[in-house]
Design an enzyme around this catalytic site. Structure first.
Site, PDB file in Angstrom:
ATOM      1  N   GLU A 133     -15.234 -19.967 -19.867  1.00 26.10           N
ATOM      2  CA  GLU A 133     -14.369 -20.693 -20.797  1.00 26.10           C
ATOM      3  C   GLU A 133     -14.612 -20.228 -22.233  1.00 26.10           C
ATOM      4  OE1 GLU A 133     -13.928 -24.749 -18.188  1.00 26.10           O
ATOM      5  OE2 GLU A 133     -15.469 -24.640 -19.713  1.00 26.10           O
TER       6      GLU A 133
ATOM      7  N   LYS B 292     -13.283 -17.851  -7.327  1.00 29.21           N
ATOM      8  CA  LYS B 292     -12.633 -18.596  -8.412  1.00 29.21           C
ATOM      9  C   LYS B 292     -13.726 -19.312  -9.207  1.00 29.21           C
ATOM     10  CE  LYS B 292     -11.532 -22.486  -8.677  1.00 29.21           C
ATOM     11  NZ  LYS B 292     -11.964 -23.882  -9.135  1.00 29.21           N
TER      12      LYS B 292
ATOM     13  N   ASN C  27     -12.687 -27.750 -23.613  1.00 31.13           N
ATOM     14  CA  ASN C  27     -13.397 -28.891 -23.037  1.00 31.13           C
ATOM     15  C   ASN C  27     -13.350 -30.175 -23.851  1.00 31.13           C
ATOM     16  OD1 ASN C  27     -14.633 -27.957 -20.508  1.00 31.13           O
ATOM     17  ND2 ASN C  27     -15.454 -26.375 -21.855  1.00 31.13           N
TER      18      ASN C  27
ATOM     19  N   THR D 206      -7.956 -22.445 -10.000  1.00 30.69           N
ATOM     20  CA  THR D 206      -7.419 -23.634 -10.675  1.00 30.69           C
ATOM     21  C   THR D 206      -7.161 -23.283 -12.139  1.00 30.69           C
ATOM     22  OG1 THR D 206      -9.687 -24.460 -10.935  1.00 30.69           O
ATOM     23  CG2 THR D 206      -8.379 -25.361  -9.118  1.00 30.69           C
TER      24      THR D 206
ATOM     25  N   SER E  26      -8.124 -36.926 -20.829  1.00 33.75           N
ATOM     26  CA  SER E  26      -7.656 -37.106 -19.447  1.00 33.75           C
ATOM     27  C   SER E  26      -6.772 -38.338 -19.363  1.00 33.75           C
ATOM     28  CB  SER E  26      -8.830 -37.246 -18.489  1.00 33.75           C
ATOM     29  OG  SER E  26      -9.561 -38.414 -18.780  1.00 33.75           O
TER      30      SER E  26
ATOM     31  N   THR F 169     -15.453 -25.629 -10.361  1.00 36.77           N
ATOM     32  CA  THR F 169     -16.303 -25.167  -9.304  1.00 36.77           C
ATOM     33  C   THR F 169     -16.252 -23.660  -9.200  1.00 36.77           C
ATOM     34  OG1 THR F 169     -15.957 -27.176  -8.085  1.00 36.77           O
ATOM     35  CG2 THR F 169     -16.383 -25.223  -6.772  1.00 36.77           C
TER      36      THR F 169
END
Lengths: 407, 407
Positions: free
Chosen positions: B279, B181, B402, B155, B407, B192
């Site tokens: 990240e 992943k 982050n 993703t 969103s 995930t």
């Protein structure tokens, strides 16, 4: 001090506490143009209680303090700022014992009546000569304000922190003044939360300990900046007894509930101030957990959420990312049932009983998240356990303070 | 994909695994111009083992997967990328069961032989119509490479991740190919770690589970990016048996040790790749703990250090701040003695037996910390327990990914 936190609040009007006399001086533990030695003389008969870090790599000061509070008596507090004296072996212990001896000789008390805390750089034994000269200077210094004392115990704090409360014990009014320092596990050197509460109330040491332990559980033990635990964290409460009330020894004594509530209030204020000075903090976050199987379980769930970097960065980004809250609840290791879990922000539910709300209106949530004070509600739907936990958001400021620095 | 991680490594040469046929298609779970549905058909007789997230708010896919691996049989793997189907209640479960039914009808197997994983946005039930059409398309698609499959399960990964190992079981060579992943609890939506290992070895399901559980303990369970645990984390191992070896059922069987070692090797490679795509990661950090009272205790100490924001920011700042390591060891809640604790970086001790080294030479440490691969050595001086734990540094990149997102 660095740039003042946007969440800072002013130091309150803090009155004199009969039997407790603060003084400050410059020991020069670091090469800085400020006082760094705080000395609070306490009248004979002062009782003491304390709570300390659970970090097993604790400092000598913490090891000795744990032994001293058992005796329940205090005549002085000494706080060294600029050197934490942690991880310094026997030479660090010698330095603390020298301070205790010098103060005991000055006051004519036992060394065990002298409480010492140190905060600042680690791995460097506290210089005994600087401590000795600093104490000589502070003995001769005039009484200072609580604000001056609070400023002197600080290290990388961006504002000076204090709290005041009063309580009526029968017809006697008692006053509590608290000061605290800390802003995360403060960089550039490992630092510490140090908190001190002074009251003129007369309180038997075991009962003072009982009240302080209970208050700490719901306040200092419910805050987190980065989940890291200092080797030197210490909270001490001193009761001089000068208010003239009948000494409190149990919760059956008149006024005991009022005193405990006032102590809890001061501890809560101080705990919130530490969060408000969290490294890089832009938002003050309350996590309100209900419906847990117990209060302790609720607290653990709240801390798991408060320590989640993904939740803290989401709040920094003003993003109502309830999925990250679900994740953090699930990893807490506490009883939780996905299909009974509800998540809200500032009074608006985003998900109920394990599913996103069909009629979820994000507008009020977005408005709430734009503010400085953010509330995350979590209902586990299992029992009556509840807890409030406080933290701050995780921002570029935290990284800058802790990473963009070379020792 | 975002900017490729500076710690990325190329996808390895991954051979065909007899009995395992990967195909990809575009279900359109998100509005992106890429394949997002991975289908691996597995030959009859394929055995399976799995390890799953401990997060109690887990997804339907994880709940079902836990039940399915007990049966030990697999005929297909389906991975949906772009929608995690987590926290979606009964509608989410219906979507997974529809996928299992459609694949079972296509292959003529039991629905319980079909393993499904989903990763991506949470709180939105997986759209059944898109899944159905996607499966129809993938059934007709040609076999693809493992690299294509690895890219399709990703993703927000910044590079495609795979690992290969071989083992000789008597005179039969068996091959293991793994894909994975994950890059933290990936933003902008909760994501995930999904890992899959395919081998042509013949391995009885209980023994495959035993090997996978042991391998995961020392690999996937020893990595952390931010301490957050996805609701969907899953690792599955499939053994098609096409290599023709005598099936492995216990460690007494010839070649069993070699197979277990190869599986461990693939899991370790995959786990490291996830950290390398952490990240914002700029440095790959190994924490080598020795002298603990047990291996498990060593692992917990290592994870406490690996999850400490202060340690991770110090490494980001190339700062040999061993005091922060001491703090993190002390807060782990594991047996530790400050006065026996030693801390080093890249083979150079900074502190031994609870005190800074008098002749500590920071030059080689500074040189080591400037590199991309950093090792922190911790010797507790108590026993024989040891563990290696892996993480990445905590940088502005993590915050940007982050927090600088709505969103």
């Amino acid at each position: 001090m660095s740039t003042v936190s946007p969440l800072a609040v002013p130091f309150p009007e803090a009155p004199h506490i009969a039997g407790a006399t603060p003084r400050i001086a410059r020991a020069g533990y670091k090469d800085w143009g400020r006082c760094d030695l705080t000395f609070v003389e306490l009248t004979e008969g002062t009782t003491v209680a304390g709570v300390f870090t659970k970090n097993v790599c604790c400092s000598t000061e913490v090891e000795l303090g744990r032994e001293q509070v058992v005796l329940g008596r205090a005549r002085a507090l000494v706080v060294n700022a600029g050197n934490s004296n942690a991880f310094t072996g026997y030479r660090g212990r010698e330095a603390v014992e020298a301070i205790m001896g010098q103060v005991a000789a000055h006051l004519g008390c036992e060394p065990s009546d002298v409480f010492v805390s140190s905060t600042g750089v680690i791995g460097v034994p506290l210089p005994k000569d600087k401590a000795r000269a600093g104490l000589d200077a502070v003995f001769a210094a005039p009484e200072c304000s609580w604000e001056d004392a609070a400023a002197t115990i600080g290290t990388t704090d961006t504002f000076t922190k204090g709290a005041v409360a009063t309580a009526m014990l029968g017809d006697k009014k008692v006053t509590l003044v608290g000061i605290v320092k800390g802003s995360g596990m403060i960089a550039p050197d490992m630092a510490t939360m140090l908190g001190y509460v002074f009251t003129d109330a007369a309180v038997a040491a075991p009962f003072l300990q009982q009240c302080l332990s209970a208050a700490s559980d719901g306040t200092f033990n419910c805050i987190t900046v980065d989940g890291d635990t200092s080797t030197s964290d210490t909270v001490l409460a001193f009761a001089t007894g000068k208010a003239g009330n009948t000494p409190l020894a149990t919760f059956d004594d008149p006024g005991a509930d009022a005193f405990a509530a006032a102590l809890h209030d001061v501890c809560r204020q101080l705990a919130h101030l530490v969060v408000r000075d969290g490294e890089g903090a832009q938002k003050f976050i309350e996590i309100a957990v209900t419906g847990a199987v117990s209060d302790e379980s609720a607290r653990r769930v709240g801390l798991a959420v408060a320590n989640s970097p993904l939740v803290k960065t989401a709040i920094a980004g003003e993003d109502a990312n309830w999925g990250r809250v679900v994740m953090a609840v699930g990893k807490a290791g506490e009883p939780a049932d996905r299909d009974r879990l509800s998540i809200g922000f500032g009074g608006t539910w985003a998900a109920r009983d394990g599913q996103p709300l069909a009629d979820y209106d994000e507008a009020p949530v977005a408005e709430h998240l734009r503010g400085q004070d953010v509330v995350i509600e979590i209902d586990l739907g299992l029992g009556d356990g509840c807890a409030n936990v406080w933290t701050c958001d995780l921002t570029h400021g935290y990284i800058s303070i802790n990473a963009d620095y070379r020792s």
